[in-house]
Design a protein around this motif. Sequence first.
Motif, PDB file in Angstrom:
ATOM      1  N   GLN B 119       0.823  -1.200   0.000  1.00 16.77           N
ATOM      2  CA  GLN B 119       0.000   0.000   0.000  1.00 16.77           C
ATOM      3  C   GLN B 119       0.867   1.263   0.000  1.00 16.77           C
ATOM      4  N   LEU B 120       1.921   1.251   0.783  1.00 16.70           N
ATOM      5  CA  LEU B 120       2.784   2.444   0.876  1.00 16.70           C
ATOM      6  C   LEU B 120       3.549   2.715  -0.419  1.00 16.70           C
ATOM      7  N   MET B 121       3.716   1.695  -1.272  1.00 20.85           N
ATOM      8  CA  MET B 121       4.432   1.889  -2.536  1.00 20.85           C
ATOM      9  C   MET B 121       3.606   2.629  -3.583  1.00 20.85           C
ATOM     10  N   GLU B 122       2.298   2.684  -3.371  1.00 23.29           N
ATOM     11  CA  GLU B 122       1.413   3.148  -4.434  1.00 23.29           C
ATOM     12  C   GLU B 122       1.824   4.512  -5.003  1.00 23.29           C
ATOM     13  N   THR B 123       1.847   5.511  -4.128  1.00 23.66           N
ATOM     14  CA  THR B 123       2.003   6.868  -4.640  1.00 23.66           C
ATOM     15  C   THR B 123       3.365   7.070  -5.282  1.00 23.66           C
ATOM     16  N   VAL B 124       4.395   6.563  -4.633  1.00 21.24           N
ATOM     17  CA  VAL B 124       5.734   6.847  -5.158  1.00 21.24           C
ATOM     18  C   VAL B 124       5.942   6.133  -6.492  1.00 21.24           C
ATOM     19  N   LEU B 125       5.434   4.918  -6.627  1.00 25.89           N
ATOM     20  CA  LEU B 125       5.574   4.240  -7.919  1.00 25.89           C
ATOM     21  C   LEU B 125       4.775   4.961  -9.004  1.00 25.89           C
ATOM     22  N   LEU B 126       3.557   5.375  -8.664  1.00 21.96           N
ATOM     23  CA  LEU B 126       2.763   6.130  -9.645  1.00 21.96           C
ATOM     24  C   LEU B 126       3.493   7.406 -10.056  1.00 21.96           C
ATOM     25  N   CYS B 127       4.060   8.074  -9.067  1.00 23.34           N
ATOM     26  CA  CYS B 127       4.743   9.343  -9.335  1.00 23.34           C
ATOM     27  C   CYS B 127       5.946   9.129 -10.262  1.00 23.34           C
ATOM     28  N   LEU B 128       6.679   8.037 -10.045  1.00 21.21           N
ATOM     29  CA  LEU B 128       7.901   7.835 -10.824  1.00 21.21           C
ATOM     30  C   LEU B 128       7.632   7.235 -12.200  1.00 21.21           C
ATOM     31  N   VAL B 129       6.556   6.492 -12.334  1.00 15.59           N
ATOM     32  CA  VAL B 129       6.317   5.772 -13.580  1.00 15.59           C
ATOM     33  C   VAL B 129       5.416   6.549 -14.541  1.00 15.59           C
ATOM     34  N   SER B 130       4.451   7.292 -14.002  1.00 13.43           N
ATOM     35  CA  SER B 130       3.433   7.900 -14.869  1.00 13.43           C
ATOM     36  C   SER B 130       4.025   8.955 -15.798  1.00 13.43           C
ATOM     37  N   TYR B 131       4.708   9.935 -15.205  1.00 16.28           N
ATOM     38  CA  TYR B 131       5.242  10.993 -16.065  1.00 16.28           C
ATOM     39  C   TYR B 131       6.323  10.452 -16.978  1.00 16.28           C
ATOM     40  N   ALA B 132       7.144   9.545 -16.456  1.00 18.25           N
ATOM     41  CA  ALA B 132       8.211   8.946 -17.269  1.00 18.25           C
ATOM     42  C   ALA B 132       7.618   8.297 -18.516  1.00 18.25           C
ATOM     43  N   SER B 133       6.579   7.509 -18.338  1.00 17.52           N
ATOM     44  CA  SER B 133       5.974   6.809 -19.471  1.00 17.52           C
ATOM     45  C   SER B 133       5.273   7.795 -20.406  1.00 17.52           C
ATOM     46  N   LEU B 134       4.667   8.806 -19.802  1.00 20.94           N
ATOM     47  CA  LEU B 134       3.957   9.790 -20.630  1.00 20.94           C
ATOM     48  C   LEU B 134       4.920  10.523 -21.559  1.00 20.94           C
ATOM     49  N   VAL B 135       6.030  10.990 -21.014  1.00 23.00           N
ATOM     50  CA  VAL B 135       6.929  11.807 -21.836  1.00 23.00           C
ATOM     51  C   VAL B 135       7.703  10.911 -22.810  1.00 23.00           C
ATOM     52  N   ALA B 136       7.996   9.671 -22.421  1.00 24.40           N
ATOM     53  CA  ALA B 136       8.633   8.743 -23.369  1.00 24.40           C
ATOM     54  C   ALA B 136       7.697   8.475 -24.543  1.00 24.40           C
ATOM     55  N   THR B 137       6.413   8.344 -24.241  1.00 28.05           N
ATOM     56  CA  THR B 137       5.422   8.132 -25.304  1.00 28.05           C
ATOM     57  C   THR B 137       5.331   9.356 -26.201  1.00 28.05           C
ATOM     58  N   ASN B 138       5.298  10.516 -25.578  1.00 30.17           N
ATOM     59  CA  ASN B 138       5.233  11.761 -26.344  1.00 30.17           C
ATOM     60  C   ASN B 138       6.439  11.874 -27.271  1.00 30.17           C
ATOM     61  N   ALA B 139       7.610  11.589 -26.737  1.00 33.47           N
ATOM     62  CA  ALA B 139       8.838  11.651 -27.548  1.00 33.47           C
ATOM     63  C   ALA B 139       8.779  10.641 -28.685  1.00 33.47           C
ATOM     64  N   ALA B 140       8.262   9.447 -28.393  1.00 37.02           N
ATOM     65  CA  ALA B 140       8.173   8.414 -29.427  1.00 37.02           C
ATOM     66  C   ALA B 140       7.275   8.881 -30.569  1.00 37.02           C
ATOM     67  N   ARG B 141       6.215   9.586 -30.222  1.00 43.68           N
ATOM     68  CA  ARG B 141       5.321  10.103 -31.269  1.00 43.68           C
ATOM     69  C   ARG B 141       6.034  11.142 -32.139  1.00 43.68           C
ATOM     70  N   PHE B 142       6.782  12.041 -31.487  1.00 41.38           N
ATOM     71  CA  PHE B 142       7.559  13.012 -32.274  1.00 41.38           C
ATOM     72  C   PHE B 142       8.524  12.276 -33.206  1.00 41.38           C
ATOM     73  N   ARG B 143       9.172  11.232 -32.681  1.00 43.05           N
ATOM     74  CA  ARG B 143      10.119  10.483 -33.510  1.00 43.05           C
ATOM     75  C   ARG B 143       9.412   9.812 -34.679  1.00 43.05           C
ATOM     76  N   LEU B 144       8.250   9.220 -34.434  1.00 44.97           N
ATOM     77  CA  LEU B 144       7.513   8.568 -35.523  1.00 44.97           C
ATOM     78  C   LEU B 144       7.147   9.590 -36.603  1.00 44.97           C
ATOM     79  N   LEU B 145       6.738  10.786 -36.168  1.00 49.18           N
ATOM     80  CA  LEU B 145       6.363  11.818 -37.134  1.00 49.18           C
ATOM     81  C   LEU B 145       7.576  12.352 -37.889  1.00 49.18           C
ATOM     82  N   ALA B 146       8.682  12.490 -37.201  1.00 50.37           N
ATOM     83  CA  ALA B 146       9.852  13.145 -37.798  1.00 50.37           C
ATOM     84  C   ALA B 146      10.611  12.198 -38.713  1.00 50.37           C
ATOM     85  N   GLY B 147      10.422  10.883 -38.554  1.00 51.91           N
ATOM     86  CA  GLY B 147      11.200   9.921 -39.331  1.00 51.91           C
ATOM     87  C   GLY B 147      12.559   9.715 -38.698  1.00 51.91           C
TER      88      GLY B 147
END
Lengths: 524, 524
Positions: B119-147
């Motif tokens: 239970q105590l792991m919830e917030t810190v794991l969400l905090c560390l994983v959510s933004y990381a995955s979001l921005v990696a996904t965003n970057a991947a989309r830019f890369r797909l568009l840019a070639g």
Amino acid sequence: MAPLTDFYQLTMAYGHWRAGRHRLPAAAELFFRRAPFRGAFAVAAGLAEGLRCLRAFRFSAADVAYLRSVLPSTTEDAFFDYLATLDASEVTISAVPEGSVIFARVPFLQVKGPLLVVQLMETVLLCLVSYASLVATNAARFRLLAGPDMKLMEIGLRRAQGPDGALSASKYSYIGGFDCTSNVLAGKLYGIPVCGTIAHSFIMSFTSLEEVQPRELLPLAGGEPVDLPALAKSLLQRVCELLQTPPEKTNRGELAAFVSYAISFPHDFQGLLDTYCVRRSGLPNFCAVALALHQLGYRAVGVRLDSGDLARQSKEIRRVFRACGAHFQVPWFETIPIAVSNDISEQSLEEFSREGSEIDMIGVGMNLVTCPLQPSLGCVYKLVEVNGSPCMKLTEDEEKMTIPGIKTIYRLYDAAGHPFMDLMALEEEPLPSAGQELAIRVLGRLDETSKVVPTTVEPLHHTYFRDGQVCEPLPSLPEVRSHAQVSLSLLSPAHRRLHEPQPYPVAMTERLHNLLTKLQQATQ
Amino acid sequence: MAPLTDFYQLTMAYGHWRAGRHRLPAAAELFFRRAPFRGAFAVAAGLAEGLRCLRAFRFSAADVAYLRSVLPSTTEDAFFDYLATLDASEVTISAVPEGSVIFARVPFLQVKGPLLVVQLMETVLLCLVSYASLVATNAARFRLLAGPDMKLMEIGLRRAQGPDGALSASKYSYIGGFDCTSNVLAGKLYGIPVCGTIAHSFIMSFTSLEEVQPRELLPLAGGEPVDLPALAKSLLQRVCELLQTPPEKTNRGELAAFVSYAISFPHDFQGLLDTYCVRRSGLPNFCAVALALHQLGYRAVGVRLDSGDLARQSKEIRRVFRACGAHFQVPWFETIPIAVSNDISEQSLEEFSREGSEIDMIGVGMNLVTCPLQPSLGCVYKLVEVNGSPCMKLTEDEEKMTIPGIKTIYRLYDAAGHPFMDLMALEEEPLPSAGQELAIRVLGRLDETSKVVPTTVEPLHHTYFRDGQVCEPLPSLPEVRSHAQVSLSLLSPAHRRLHEPQPYPVAMTERLHNLLTKLQQATQ
């Protein structure tokens, strides 16, 4: 923190150093070009952190070694030796007090010092001030919408840009007018009140009343311990009768979780109502446990809803609380605080007040900390003078033009005490006199002179940093928070309103306008 | 880092402890409910940081003292003693490898351990994983568009949520496919390539050629030093003639800045063209200095544009480079890289390719690091089993329902090597056989059984953390970056496309579906 900068700052630093220009006196200004969220104002924040960073500004030996490995191999050794000696001891910072209301295009932080250091400060100051001011502004808007009595909780830790983004969000939401944060570390580090309710996972971790352990609770006034599960179970029958809902539809795990939590926190019992069905399970279970607590002399502190139509449900819940309060003769039941969460936005708050909700407490996470309506304040940091010569940027985008020269900023107030204009003057110009007519040029219509008569004139900036030291005592976080509320309350309603506000006029003196015109002509 | 959590995790922890439930075996899953940015996929990131945090998970004496001051005064002393002994030594973490493509509702991280710690792991794991995955996904989309050939620079430091938000943005943009960052500290800490151009402020800090110091540059092949300002000035005349633009309209401060920078960095000279007028000043000044360098044996490395219509201007600039290259017989002039910045978004990239721009390098800041299209991935962390009993949340919002039980996740591939479905099974079920028909239930149409025949079956999760230690070697950042590109390349074009992709099917086995149905009935 010195390497917390854009790489080009270091190539440019070398360029200045190599040309012997690194110690030229220079000045830069920090401002934003458009007020965020389509409002007319922002709330300045991040100053104290910026100053802390400045005081510690130094390249360590490891930093210098790293820079040596990434700058072009032609970079002279002596430059790295020079970097190792750099600090902020020759920098002067003036700024508006943290928490002040600020407006587009008006510099709210000014930096003077040797060209190279002024240049190196750009990125880190932008990084520390922009998000801080953005989220403080966002929080202030939520506060304006919610009114002064609503309790606002910041619960964005899991939605922020990592741990530090979350800490900044907690601190600057508090400055902007939130009451508390769920972030324990922010509470510990900054002394912000922490708050919290209870989560679905706690409730889901129970399946039956047999799991409740210990089962007994002492009445507040003393006496024999009472079997709380048994008491709650018998009260649940009566609550279900009153609410005309079948007892078999209430979830036993949920009841067990509520009872267990109540035994742990008899003075602080609160229920999360929507793990299963609010009306048929969460609400009867909560009422049963709260009534059981009441028999032992305790009061429940609230409920939370995290899904569905929050305004509508809050009204239903209030009706049920009133019915229970009357039926069981427990007057405090009527006023049990109802908290809500789940993607709360400005729009949600508008809806709540339109629908006359019964909500007392609102948790805002994602829409507070990520500022989705405008996720960046877009602050810029522009050189305005080098070696005694004012400079400006004249570019293809008119909006990206800068205003040259080191300036003093005045806020002009009308007779009602509302600020009605910010005025930029050259540093060497005398203080404009209150009660006297001033000839000024308003941004957006610079080709004509306007006249204004301020009732009060306030110099907006204070000098906060000089000779490597913070030279003015910095207010505490609660003081900054109060200053923000006062600063917002002074705004005229037309500038304060969140939708289609009246634009706040920003002007320059005739002398500053003359300088601008002269430089424009010289570069065209 | 243990206090980096929501306050309610601690009240719930006390609830569990008081009820003697804190050591019950429990399991939780982390997933998102909808793929971000209206695409079909995300890129998993943040695992290594999450594991680092877990390894260091401990409440210090100061943390405990703080908690004592904020938890209700009825909290028993022994609880605080217990908190001081907590660590992650009994936690097991399994997850998809960092950089893997992941889909909505499929758990990409699983945590097992004692209920209180899970239970105590919830917030810190969400905090560390959510933004990381979001921005990696965003970057991947830019890369797909840019070639694959476009150089992509992350330049978001000043727009991020403070220093740590910026560092995360740099790291996870790199994982998502960016080439480099402007953030020097990210370069130093993570070994990401750093890059940078030159800023308006550098150019604005010069007013005339007299300021250029030193003035001489040695030819690359040796020989007498050359007065570069004089040479550039004479070449500027010839460039202006060729381009039919009046020499008096070129800005002298800009020319001085370019010459000074070229003397500092003869191998790395680049020009920022839009401080004044691109066509009448920036471009002729740059060409003059680049031609002067050429006479001494050096090559300019690029130009940058930061305002106006970037695609159109890039084509004009390329035409001028070709004209200069031909006229002055400098073939490399034709291919001088053109970099652009200024609020670049996915839309900008689509526009660039539609207009056939001549852009070689793109700097993305705000729209990368703040992810304005969707500033939070909205990950959730849900208990799925406690003390051997699967649990689930049945709530008013169908979408917020969870799937019970500890699961194994399989990715099913078709004959072409594309993943076509992710399958959740109960942990105790046998590995589905490749090439054999499987009876499954697809999320969204659970009431019917479907049949699929996977060509390959891949168990998706690895166990990364056990007995308080990371138990599988973690890949380097460049390895994670490559894995992300491979993972993306395996996607079928229908799932990879950014707009209106085909939804990626997620299914469960019949046995898991039976469990779900049983629990649903039990709680209704």
